[in-house]
Structures are given as structure tokens and as C-alpha cells.
Design an enzyme around this catalytic site. Structure first.
Site, PDB file in Angstrom:
ATOM      1  NE  ARG A 284      -3.178  -0.045   3.003  1.00  0.00           N
ATOM      2  CZ  ARG A 284      -2.650   0.098   4.321  1.00  0.00           C
ATOM      3  NH1 ARG A 284      -2.103   1.262   4.679  1.00  0.00           N
ATOM      4  NH2 ARG A 284      -2.426  -0.766   5.061  1.00  0.00           N
TER       5      ARG A 284
ATOM      6  CG  ASP B 128     -10.046  15.400 -14.999  1.00  0.00           C
ATOM      7  OD1 ASP B 128      -9.388  14.738 -15.941  1.00  0.00           O
ATOM      8  OD2 ASP B 128     -10.886  14.623 -14.617  1.00  0.00           O
TER       9      ASP B 128
ATOM     10  CE1 TYR C 273     -17.288  10.675 -15.356  1.00  0.00           C
ATOM     11  CE2 TYR C 273     -16.099  10.518 -13.409  1.00  0.00           C
ATOM     12  CZ  TYR C 273     -16.824   9.883 -14.495  1.00  0.00           C
ATOM     13  OH  TYR C 273     -17.133   8.646 -14.213  1.00  0.00           O
TER      14      TYR C 273
ATOM     15  CE  LYS D 163     -12.553   7.245 -18.990  1.00  0.00           C
ATOM     16  NZ  LYS D 163     -12.550   7.472 -17.948  1.00  0.00           N
TER      17      LYS D 163
HETATM   18  N1  PLP Z   1     -12.081  12.352 -15.107  1.00  0.00           N
HETATM   19  C1  PLP Z   1     -12.928  12.283 -16.303  1.00  0.00           C
HETATM   20  C2  PLP Z   1     -12.495  13.539 -17.110  1.00  0.00           C
HETATM   21  C3  PLP Z   1     -13.269  11.269 -16.736  1.00  0.00           C
HETATM   22  O1  PLP Z   1     -13.887  11.291 -17.933  1.00  0.00           O
HETATM   23  C4  PLP Z   1     -13.507   9.917 -15.862  1.00  0.00           C
HETATM   24  C5  PLP Z   1     -13.987   8.658 -16.291  1.00  0.00           C
HETATM   25  O2  PLP Z   1     -14.848   8.723 -17.146  1.00  0.00           O
HETATM   26  C6  PLP Z   1     -12.771  10.182 -14.592  1.00  0.00           C
HETATM   27  C7  PLP Z   1     -12.276  11.491 -13.969  1.00  0.00           C
HETATM   28  C8  PLP Z   1     -12.623   8.996 -13.518  1.00  0.00           C
HETATM   29  O3  PLP Z   1     -11.946   8.012 -14.039  1.00  0.00           O
HETATM   30  P1  PLP Z   1     -12.071   6.481 -13.591  1.00  0.00           P
HETATM   31  O4  PLP Z   1     -13.333   6.016 -14.423  1.00  0.00           O
HETATM   32  O5  PLP Z   1     -10.569   6.220 -14.219  1.00  0.00           O
HETATM   33  O6  PLP Z   1     -12.235   6.392 -12.158  1.00  0.00           O
END
Ligand code: PLP
Length: 403
Positions: A67, A192, A120, A217
Site C-alpha cells: 500500500r 483534470d 466530470y 482513458k
Molecule cells: N475524469 C474524467 C474527465 C473522466 O472522464 C473520468 C471517467 O470517465 C474520470 C475522471 C474518472 O476516471 P475513472 O473512471 O478511471 O475512475
């Protein structure tokens, strides 16, 4: 054994692809392997008590327990930091684990967060629903509006959370201006940049304190892993690492290995996805059955100038609205032969979704309208298939929809 083995050094820093292939991976590797191996070890042994004491008293740096660190995960973190141009990076179990780890590390009771309305959905829920239970307050401001962010800052504001480009309208906030207004008030900025990738946008170089990606992604790039990453200055990442040790949302070494492999082709993949997406966006914009295309590479996008100034490419996601109702739009989606219907984006396989029937399904039509999600909206994540094949597929599906 010849002496040359001991002389090996990582290659000097180079361009984005050299960094993506070699960055962060130490040499020589175990058994002279070309790739960094997977270390599926939950814990790490000490030779004797003297070594344990050296570790505990900080005289040596080594691993202790899964961890708190793992060699495969650490290699992925070093590569991510090199690609991002950051001092350090922290790999997490998912993008949401990364956002949550940052939020828990930076915020406390009474803290205030400013977030853009196009964040998001789950990041928004984290702040608006979950952190609110612990006394964290927030203000949501319109997408890409730096002046609104500035006006929302309060003495107790600790964090500004923004996304560039955002989902699904691919709004691009002026990250440089955003970071400057936040910094002037000693507020941390977390950007992000999942949709951009470090190939297209480097928020840290523009003044942001932290960048977060859903590595699920583009960074992984093959729709075969879940991970998230935070990158920034060493003291801040150290603080996040310490909190991650408590929260526990660490990445698995197998996912870290897949991520290391995916990252080696990141610049190549993203360059191709940028190119294909721009070409498809232009073709869609010229089509009579398409009402509107949302792509920051098009002059018609409200943030085209900002995107052109800050980004090296405009990304692989294209959103567009058809001249059709909800069902007509579904007929178009169902007629596509190459893109598959699925959430997510950024992989080698093209994916498509109708946000009204996927991410925003549980909202009523009125609530969807209120958050700007129209029934005719389609989000296409462009993969690595040939541009001509994807274009032909889109055109045949538009023709079927029109029938
Ligand atoms: N940030 C964005 C812009 C996203 O599109 C997503 C997921 O769709 C996330 C964060 C969250 O990522 P995860 O699905 O890997 O938890």
C-alpha cells in the site's frame, strides 16, 4: 560479466516519444529484461533488523508494504512524471480514486471548493454530496469562465477544480489565467486533463498545482485497465502519497504494467487520434443531418482560440448533435458498424455514446435540458481505426438515419 553492464545509464532526456518509451524506467533491469517486470508482491522483506532500523530511521530508501509502494507502480509513476514534466506522480486505483485522494489531502472541515459546472459528474458528486457531509462547501461556476472562478473565491477557498477539455462539450478553460487567479489567492488548482493527455496540454507548465488524469482513458489507451494519476511538485505529491497510504486506493502492479506498456505509444496514438478526430469533425460539420459539432479544433467552437493557444492538438473526442430526436439519434448510433456503444474514451477502439441514454440516463428530460444534455447529442471517442473507414461508417449511418 563485463564492466559495460554497470555503465548503463538511462538515455538522455529527449522528445515526447523518447520520454514515453524510456522515461522513468531504471537500468539495468532484473535479468537484463528490456521491460520493467510485474512485481505481484504484497509486502517486501528485510534482510535483518539492522536493515529494518535503517529503513525506519530514513537512512535507506526501500519498499516496505504494497500500500506504500511497489516497483512496477513506481516505474509507471516515474514515467508519468517524466511525460508530464512533473517532479513526481502518484498512481491510484482509478481516476476517481485520484480525484478523491487529492480532495481528502487538500480539504478539511470548513474548506470551500470552486468547480466548473462541466466537471466530470462523479467529481462533482464527490464535492457536492460526499464532502458536503464533512463540512466542505462549494460554488459551481459556468464552464470555461475564469472571471466567475475569481469571483467565487473566498478566504476559506482551498481548491479550484477544472477540466480541460471538458465532457461532453469539450470546453477549454484558460488554464494559465485560471492558475494565476487561484495562485494570487493562495488557492490550489487541480486540472483534470484526461481528455487532453499530456501530449496535448500541460497544465503544470501553465501554472496549475496538480494535474489529474483518468489513466483508464488515453494513458492506458487500450480499454484494458483502470487507473488514475496525480502529478505535481514533489512536496505536494508526497503529501498525497501519505494520504493514499491511509485511504488505500492504490494501483495494482498488473494495471501499472499495462499502463507502462500503453504509455510507450501515447504520443503516437494521440497524434493519430488528434488528426482523425479533426478530420471527422470537419466532415460532420459539413453534413446536412448534423446540427452542430462540438470540437475545439473547429473555428466554430467557443473556446477555439484558447485551445489553439494552449493545446498542441485538440484531442480524440468529437461531440455532435444530429438533426433528429432521441430515437432518430439512437438509430444513427445503432447503424454505426465500427464504433461500439460503451462509456469511456481514449482507447484504440472507437466508442460512441448518446449521453442522454448513458451518463445522464437517470435524469428526467427536463433535468437533462437544464444541464445542457440534449437528446440528439452523440459523443464519439475516436480510436486508431483508419480515418477513411470511420468517415465512411459515419456517413452511411447518417444516411440510414435520414431514411
Ligand atoms: N475524469 C474524467 C474527465 C473522466 O472522464 C473520468 C471517467 O470517465 C474520470 C475522471 C474518472 O476516471 P475513472 O473512471 O478511471 O475512475
Amino acid at each position: 560479466m563485463s564492466g559495460r553492464r554497470d555503465d548503463r545509464r538511462p538515455p538522455p532526456a529527449g522528445g515526447p516519444s523518447t520520454t514515453a518509451v524510456h522515461g522513468g524506467e531504471s537500468r539495468p533491469r532484473d535479468a537484463d529484461a528490456v521491460t520493467t517486470p510485474i512485481y505481484p508482491s504484497a509486502t517486501f522483506t528485510f534482510r535483518d533488523t539492522a536493515e529494518l532500523r535503517d529503513h525506519m530511521e530514513g537512512r535507506i530508501e526501500r519498499l516496505e508494504y504494497g500500500r506504500y509502494g511497489n516497483p512496477t507502480v513506481r516505474a509507471a509513476e516515474r514515467k508519468l512524471a517524466a511525460i508530464e514534466g512533473a517532479a513526481d506522480a502518484l498512481l491510484c486505483a482509478s481516476g476517481m480514486a485520484a480525484v478523491a485522494t487529492a480532495a481528502f489531502a487538500v480539504l478539511g472541515q470548513g474548506a470551500h471548493v470552486v468547480l466548473t459546472g462541466d466537471c466530470y459528474r462523479r467529481s462533482r458528486q464527490l464535492v457536492v454530496q460526499l464532502l458536503a457531509r464533512f463540512g466542505v462547501t462549494h460554488t459551481i461556476v459556468p464552464a470555461a469562465d475564469v472571471a466567475a472562478v475569481e469571483a467565487a473565491l473566498r478566504p476559506e477557498t482551498k481548491l479550484v477544480l477544472a477540466e480541460a477539455p471538458s465532457n461532453p462539450y469539450l470546453r477549454v478553460i484558460d488554464v494559465r489565467a485560471l492558475a494565476a487567479v487561484a495562485r494570487a489567492r493562495r488557492v490550489k488548482t487541480l486540472v483534470d486533463a484526461t481528455f487532453a493527455t499530456p501530449v496535448n496540454l500541460c497544465p503544470l507548465a501553465l501554472g496549475a498545482d496538480l494535474v489529474v488524469h483518468s489513466a483508464t482513458k488515453y494513458l492506458g489507451g487500450h480499454n484494458d485497465l483502470l487507473a488514475g494519476v496525480l502529478a505535481g511538485a514533489a512536496p505536494l505529491v508526497s503529501l498525497l502519497r501519505e494520504k493514499q497510504g491511509v485511504l488505500g486506493a492504490v494501483a495494482d502492479p498488473h494495471a501499472a504494467y499495462l499502463l507502462l506498456r500503453g504509455l510507450k505509444t501515447l504520443p503516437l496514438r494521440v497524434a493519430r487520434q488528434n488528426e482523425t478526430a479533426l478530420s471527422l469533425a470537419r466532415a460532420l460539420e459539413a453534413h446536412a443531418r448534423v446540427r452542430r459539432v462540438h470540437y475545439p479544433g473547429l473555428a466554430s467552437h467557443p473556446d477555439h482560440a484558447t485551445a489553439a493557444a494552449l493545446m498542441r492538438g485538440f484531442g480524440g473526442v468529437v461531440s455532435f448533435e444530429l438533426d433528429a430526436d432521441l430515437d432518430g439519434t439512437s438509430r444513427f448510433v445503432d447503424a454505426l458498424r465500427i464504433p461500439q456503444i460503451a462509456p469511456s474514451l481514449g482507447g484504440v477502439e472507437s466508442l460512441v455514446e448518446q449521453p442522454a441514454l448513458m451518463s445522464y440516463y437517470e435524469l428526467s428530460p427536463e433535468e437533462r435540458e437544464a444541464v445542457g444534455i440534449r437528446p440528439s447529442l452523440v459523443r464519439l471517442s475516436v480510436g486508431l481505426e483508419d480515418e477513411a473507414d470511420l468517415r465512411a461508417d459515419l456517413m452511411q449511418a447518417l444516411a440510414v438515419t435520414a431514411a
